[in-house]
Write a protein that holds these residues in place. Structure first.
Motif, PDB file in Angstrom:
ATOM      1  N   TYR A   1       1.279  -1.093  -4.538  1.00 20.00           N
ATOM      2  CA  TYR A   1       2.100  -2.182  -4.032  1.00 20.00           C
ATOM      3  C   TYR A   1       2.782  -2.889  -5.199  1.00 20.00           C
TER       4      TYR A   1
ATOM      5  N   GLN B   1       4.565  -6.702  -6.247  1.00 22.97           N
ATOM      6  CA  GLN B   1       4.664  -8.094  -5.833  1.00 22.97           C
ATOM      7  C   GLN B   1       5.537  -8.884  -6.795  1.00 22.97           C
TER       8      GLN B   1
ATOM      9  N   PRO C   1       3.045  -8.878  -1.387  1.00 22.72           N
ATOM     10  CA  PRO C   1       3.185  -7.514  -1.918  1.00 22.72           C
ATOM     11  C   PRO C   1       3.981  -6.616  -0.978  1.00 22.72           C
TER      12      PRO C   1
ATOM     13  N   PHE D   1       4.709  -2.456  -0.124  1.00 23.26           N
ATOM     14  CA  PHE D   1       4.277  -1.073  -0.290  1.00 23.26           C
ATOM     15  C   PHE D   1       5.312  -0.289  -1.090  1.00 23.26           C
TER      16      PHE D   1
ATOM     17  N   GLN E   1       2.357   6.081  -1.616  1.00 20.73           N
ATOM     18  CA  GLN E   1       0.976   6.468  -1.336  1.00 20.73           C
ATOM     19  C   GLN E   1       0.839   7.974  -1.519  1.00 20.73           C
TER      20      GLN E   1
ATOM     21  N   TYR F   1       0.055  -3.258  -8.033  1.00 25.62           N
ATOM     22  CA  TYR F   1      -1.350  -3.111  -7.657  1.00 25.62           C
ATOM     23  C   TYR F   1      -1.648  -1.675  -7.249  1.00 25.62           C
TER      24      TYR F   1
ATOM     25  N   PHE G   1      -7.200  -6.061  -3.896  1.00 23.73           N
ATOM     26  CA  PHE G   1      -5.963  -5.952  -4.651  1.00 23.73           C
ATOM     27  C   PHE G   1      -6.174  -6.099  -6.146  1.00 23.73           C
TER      28      PHE G   1
END
Lengths: 113, 115
Positions: free
Chosen positions: A36, A38, A44, A46, A49, A87, A103
């Motif tokens: 993530y 921020q 945050p 996405f 993945q 993160y 996180f």
């Protein structure tokens, strides 16, 4: 839940490629790796993945070695607007424990002109 | 319009007061969360809800309570606010279906200051 370790901060310049590595030595078989981003005073967002090997989208690439004990988020040709906290999270999204993902403090990336 | 809306965005209150932070979402997600973020730190999970009838404590639920009034609404209450509850609060939603990533969608945050 797998514990992750990532650098507290990184510095870069505009146009450079930035690689942020996350260590997750006790990753479980069903765990996915999620990153993530921020910005200050925002929630945050996405980024990407993956489960194994390499995943690429329009924003970043995620490299995961065969042992899956670490992962590297790669940001190509960063700009000033990529200055943010990143993160790394590890967990099984199909496990109710996934909801308790930690996180951590993330990696603060500063991109300079 | 934002998919996840938090109100108020900023609130200053005094110790001992009752405070409610509200969250509404238009994403149609079943799962909703409340997080807290302190300066320079990551997010910590306060409460989460899988559906209207399901409420679960996170890692720092003491001093907080929640209400899931509907699928789209999840409220966080501080019954008697104290200064160390001064923080930035985030609401988030997620859903999980075949092929989904479990991605969390966050609101814009509610900054709470307790004097």
């Amino acid at each position: 839940l797998a514990k992750t370790t990532q650098p507290i901060s990184m510095d870069s310049y505009e146009g450079q490629e930035v690689n942020i590595t996350c260590s997750h030595n006790n990753i479980a078989t069903n765990d996915y790796i999620t990153w993530y981003q921020q910005f200050p005073s925002q929630g945050p967002r996405f980024i990407i993945q993956g489960y194994k090997t390499k995943v690429t989208n329009e924003v970043a690439s995620l490299f995961i070695p065969a042992d899956r004990k670490s992962s590297t988020l790669s940001l190509p040709r960063v700009s000033l607007s990529d200055t943010a906290v990143y993160y790394c999270l590890v967990g099984d999204m199909y496990d109710t424990g996934f909801q308790k993902l930690v996180f951590g403090t993330g990696t603060r990336l500063l991109v300079s002109p | 319009d934002a998919d996840v809306t938090q109100t108020p965005r900023n609130r200053i209150t005094k110790t001992g007061k009752r405070i409610m932070l509200e969250c509404s979402q238009t994403k149609g997600h079943d799962r909703m969360y409340w997080y807290r973020q302190d300066p320079g730190l990551g997010l910590r999970l306060i409460y989460y809800s899988f559906d209207v009838k399901d409420i679960n404590k996170g890692e720092i639920s003491d001093g907080y309570s929640v209400s899931r009034q509907a699928q789209a609404k999840f409220s966080l209450s501080l019954e008697s606010a104290i200064p160390n509850q001064t923080a930035l609060y985030f609401c988030a939603t997620s859903d999980l279906g075949s092929g989904d990533t479990g991605e969390l969608f966050f609101g814009e945050g509610s900054r709470l200051t307790v004097l």
